[in-house]
Design a protein around this motif. Sequence first.
Motif, PDB file in Angstrom:
ATOM      1  N   SER A   1     -23.617  20.652  -5.643  1.00 54.65           N
ATOM      2  CA  SER A   1     -23.827  19.622  -4.622  1.00 54.65           C
ATOM      3  C   SER A   1     -22.531  19.368  -3.855  1.00 54.65           C
TER       4      SER A   1
ATOM      5  N   SER B   1     -21.945  16.908  -1.680  1.00 52.23           N
ATOM      6  CA  SER B   1     -21.631  15.472  -1.704  1.00 52.23           C
ATOM      7  C   SER B   1     -21.412  14.972  -3.125  1.00 52.23           C
TER       8      SER B   1
ATOM      9  N   THR C   1     -26.360  13.667  -4.237  1.00 55.63           N
ATOM     10  CA  THR C   1     -27.781  13.899  -3.960  1.00 55.63           C
ATOM     11  C   THR C   1     -28.617  13.419  -5.161  1.00 55.63           C
TER      12      THR C   1
HETATM   13  C1  G6P Z   1     -29.253  17.359   2.720  1.00 57.32           C
HETATM   14  C2  G6P Z   1     -28.374  18.028   3.761  1.00 57.32           C
HETATM   15  C3  G6P Z   1     -28.239  19.512   3.447  1.00 57.32           C
HETATM   16  C4  G6P Z   1     -27.712  19.697   2.023  1.00 57.32           C
HETATM   17  C5  G6P Z   1     -28.592  18.980   0.996  1.00 57.32           C
HETATM   18  C6  G6P Z   1     -27.940  18.958  -0.380  1.00 57.32           C
HETATM   19  O1  G6P Z   1     -30.560  17.800   2.855  1.00 57.32           O
HETATM   20  O2  G6P Z   1     -28.936  17.865   5.062  1.00 57.32           O
HETATM   21  O3  G6P Z   1     -27.345  20.106   4.362  1.00 57.32           O
HETATM   22  O4  G6P Z   1     -27.666  21.057   1.732  1.00 57.32           O
HETATM   23  O5  G6P Z   1     -28.775  17.616   1.391  1.00 57.32           O
HETATM   24  O6  G6P Z   1     -26.748  18.223  -0.296  1.00 57.32           O
HETATM   25  P1  G6P Z   1     -25.597  18.274  -1.381  1.00 57.32           P
HETATM   26  O7  G6P Z   1     -24.616  17.234  -0.941  1.00 57.32           O
HETATM   27  O8  G6P Z   1     -26.218  17.950  -2.691  1.00 57.32           O
HETATM   28  O9  G6P Z   1     -25.029  19.652  -1.357  1.00 57.32           O
END
Ligand code: G6P
Length: 616
Positions: free
Chosen positions: A356, A358, A361
């Motif tokens: 992830s 971020s 998620t």
């Molecule tokens: C959202 C974003 C995507 C990303 C996904 C997972 O849908 O728009 O671009 O790939 O979340 O996010 P993460 O932060 O967990 O990689």
Amino acid sequence: MCGIVGYIGKHDAVPVLLDGLRRLEYRGYDSAGVAILADGKISVRKKSGRIANLTDLIAQSPVAGHVGIAHTRWATHGGVTDANAHPHSDQSGRLFLCHNGVIENYATIKEQLISEGHTFKSQTDTEVLAHLIGKEYDALASAPGTARLVKSLRSALTQVVGTYGIILMHADAPGVIVGARRGSPLVLGLGSGENFFASDVSAIVAHTREAVYLKDFDIAVLGANDFEITSLLGGASGYEVSKVEFSADDVSKGSYAHYMLKEIHEQPETIRDAMRGRLVREEATAKLGGLGMTPQQLREVDRIILTGCGTASHAAMCGEYIIEALAHVPVEVEFASEFRYRNLPLPKDTLVFCISQSGETADTLAALREGKRKGLRVLGICNNVASTIARESDGGVYMHAGPEIGVAATKSFTSQVTIMALLGLMLGRIRHLSTTEGLRILDELEALPGKVARILAQSDHIRAVAEKYAHAKAMMFLGRQFNYPAALEGALKMKEISYIHASGYPSAELKHGVIALITPEVPSVFIAPEDSVFEKNVSNIEEVKARKGPIIAVGTEGCDRIAKVADDVLWIPECPDYLSPILASIPLQLLAYYTAVHLGCDVDKPRNLAKSVTVE
Ligand code: G6P
């Protein structure tokens, strides 16, 4: 998802909050609002649409004060309207709240409150929470003020089911903002004579780099000169003051037209940063100290689960191919949203990686907790070092890619796949790869940043190809083996920012249905480098050409066959099969970017999307 900022201190809160909201706009941009406390009264300004609409409203109807809370929304409950914009107030109109998350039992609580005479102005779950806290506050006999506000917050939070990162203020407690979290991120920023709340440090890093990341169940009371953190579960809560690694400049676009373009161009550097200090020539392997596992423990791993959402799940699929090829360890990929509910059989020597960018998620975090609940070792692959996934995992690998602001993930994908290659090399060397083979892989990894820079230098050509096909009705993305996940990612980039319908498939699946969609208006993008399946890809290209489908190919520099068979070629340097998805993804990111720009789309803030999806 949803951005929150709070300010209390010596300056006017409004410019600080608006600047913070602008920096958080990538987390949601359906509506925005501020609540400002001054002279014992709270004034609110809120507006649907972009933050610019809120700024215009404030220009027409100014508001000022030294304490305030603000929010930018990604709608979950209730449509995109001014009334549904945060902050929301309680029945008395003296308490205001901003919320990120979902209150799952809001409907039952709302019904009860309505039966008690409460009236609601919006369809949101957040307004119900504000009313519930306000009701608890009004029911308490103690003196008005901070202690009573905290007590009522505690009692309300024990009644709600769901997730929240919230900040609130009450006209009776003008010296504080109160925050709480469960499942959605919230951080304190510590200044001098001023303090901040934010759902993400990027909102406040222009003012302070001292941060306290709250934990689930923390309740923080923030004054201009002090703060106190207690736990909803009882007693004081320990905390740590962390130094934010990046500066305000790192979260600016610089000279680029969009964050996405800037982040695409950062990839030679970010791929290098993903490998920095991890390639050990003397041992012909990669070292990933953050895993916290000995070679003996790594040798015992007999199955790996890679989980994540969106682009991270495509990186996981690349990881499946790469780790199985280099290390011969069985790998399975699960969408985090499926893993958390699926109840997979998980033998004890299974290692789980949650991928992830971020680290926040919601589904990926839930997958992490599910894996841990089952007694497995769960590791994180995150970019955000202070994130919940990074903190709750048993160890992991940081991407070190710097802040990614563009909603469409780009540099995080190539960093994740690079880390998959490091894992493959490390696990392979522990098992069957020779020193010579290990060194060859190291050479190839080290050559990657230079090759990525060569692809980026062809941006003008890629832009011309994008403009030629920008009015396509739909697009197909096809690839085999290592490049099947790259095709999925190419299709995702195209559809999320240009709104052209795009699907990714393994090239050979064409004949099993997809080919019915091929017309002169539907171009096919074939990822067909000169690899072990090149000839097979060429046959599939011929099948599409026979049906008058235009062909854009991603091909290896100098490959005449592909130049002859495709209408247009996006060139990538020669590389081993297992690294080709990294190189192939670069022209596909640029293809999507230039298509979207040509069509006039808002590249950094695509319709309906948000970065960091903190609801399930
Ligand atoms: C959202 C974003 C995507 C990303 C996904 C997972 O849908 O728009 O671009 O790939 O979340 O996010 P993460 O932060 O967990 O990689």
